[in-house]
Design an enzyme around this catalytic site. Sequence first.
Site, PDB file in Angstrom:
ATOM      1  CE  LYS A 129      -3.666  -2.042   2.864  1.00 46.08           C
ATOM      2  NZ  LYS A 129      -4.398  -1.888   4.132  1.00 46.08           N
ATOM      3  CG  HIS A 132      -3.626   6.771   4.202  1.00 42.24           C
ATOM      4  ND1 HIS A 132      -4.129   7.705   5.087  1.00 42.24           N
ATOM      5  CD2 HIS A 132      -4.573   6.609   3.250  1.00 42.24           C
ATOM      6  CE1 HIS A 132      -5.333   8.091   4.675  1.00 42.24           C
ATOM      7  NE2 HIS A 132      -5.626   7.439   3.569  1.00 42.24           N
ATOM      8  CG  HIS A 135       1.159   5.529   8.012  1.00 36.62           C
ATOM      9  ND1 HIS A 135       0.303   5.160   7.005  1.00 36.62           N
ATOM     10  CD2 HIS A 135       1.203   4.494   8.884  1.00 36.62           C
ATOM     11  CE1 HIS A 135      -0.138   3.929   7.244  1.00 36.62           C
ATOM     12  NE2 HIS A 135       0.382   3.503   8.368  1.00 36.62           N
TER      13      HIS A 135
END
Length: 566
Positions: A129, A132, A135
């Site tokens: 992933k 994001h 984070h």
Amino acid sequence: MSKYLKNQVSLRLLDALARSNPSEIDSKFLASKMLLRKHSDSQIGLVLPVDCVNVTNSSNWSNVKDCIAPDDVISSVSIIKQQGKPNLFFHLNQNNFIKNILEHHAADQPSLRNSKRVLVEFSSPNIAKPIHVGHLRSTIIGNFIANIHEWFGYDVMRINYLGDWGTQFGLVKVGMKILNPTQEELTQRPLSTLYQAYILANTAAENNPQILDDARQIFLNLERGVSDDISDWILYKKYTVEELKKIYSRLNIVFDHYCWESDYKVDCIGHILELLKSTGGLATDKEGRSVMNLDGKDVPLLKSDGTTLYLTRDVAAAVDRKNRFQFDKMYYLADTSQHRHFRNLFSILKVLSFPWAENMEHVRFGRVRGMSTRRGEAVFLNDILDEAHYLMIKQQQTSPNTKINLDEDKDTADILGVSAIIVADLIHKRMRDYSFDWDSAKSVTGNTGVRMQYTHCRLKSLSDKFYSSSGVALDPLLLSEPTAINLVFEISRFEEALERSFEELEASKLTDYLFSLCDAINKAFMTLKVSNTGKLGEQRLILFEEARSVLHRGMTLLGLKPLNRM
């Protein structure tokens, strides 16, 4: 530096106390309680609350005060009230104060070396992933905590603990079968392709429960080491780290270790499972899970099929890190929603009779709202950094003060964008939620990263034009203007700001200080001319260069990369 002055004043106070009111208090204690303050626009001194010293009555304080004769450090002593409480105010000799602060170079790292090892786990995104925006705060605050510990001499290790284990991997694998990308797509856009596969599988599972069952079975086989998917899993890990390193490079962050949840899969942590069982605290709940009762609640540690959970793997990771790194302190950076998880983790380690569990700390923080691109999308961190870069380019194109060739220099816009994002975060207290606003973050005015960079660039330009590091002796008598004295005072507060940031693990303390420093610098720019002013200009250049060094050091500790031109 201010610590030297505090030690000198505390020794004089102790001498006075010994003559009027014998005390067992030592000079280090007194120095630790003193704070630099301005009593008026020009009166700089050290404040000490009188209740720090065991003096029986106010008349005795007058005796103590009278016992301290003026010298080259202290010009006088008075008793003032702050918030209704009496304080000793040690008026510092102005010339000695200026000389001490400017010659001791507050930006030089202290020579103390600490043998204690500190581990900081931060950022910690998931495999397959893109990282994001959720984070972001962990990454920025964690890096600051690592930096400030290094400043104070600790042996610091930055750890990124990536989530590569669990049903999510099974979903990625199922999604890849649905998506069926070409090898070229996977090679050129690995993370976006893997994430698209994950989304496809999740969407399909909403209408087909079998997909979720298939994903669980893939993970179960992988954990037991009997899966044919291990080579794909290794490849996905490789793609993830390669992409993450590019993003962290933009943020000026380098990790010492990338660790994986899979390092603590069930066949690797048998000894931990045996330890848990040996406590007698493990039970089986009605769903067939292995649970431990903590604070009156059953906390699952193993699923009914025998696979591990995130908490189990965190227990094993903590034990492994203690064995491998022999840390003295371990920080976990995660938002407030993870508080119960870490409370359970530390409780389990204590149940297992690990005394070092007392040295582990969850550093909590609030959440950021409103961070999106021009398209208004829920975003990944790389999108945010690209957006910041774009906005800085646009701003530089329209600014009459731009000093660089925008066609040749692309790095400056990226550094400015990153600075805007970092400072927009660190100016807020760690525990508070905040709303991000692009217009505020990219502004050259106000308390922003762009303004901080602009102030540093102005100082560097001044230094490049006029400053010479050799042959000019400091003359405090030529730095008597109120704006000059105020700037020296702000420089002197750097040490205190660092200590408070360190003690509270609060970057906003340092950020607030740096903006006070910028304010003092900009006021000095308006009144302290250096061109065609002879020896007076030389002394002012010494002052400006010391201010630049402190600002540069402070920005670096926040995680910024100070620019020389923009």
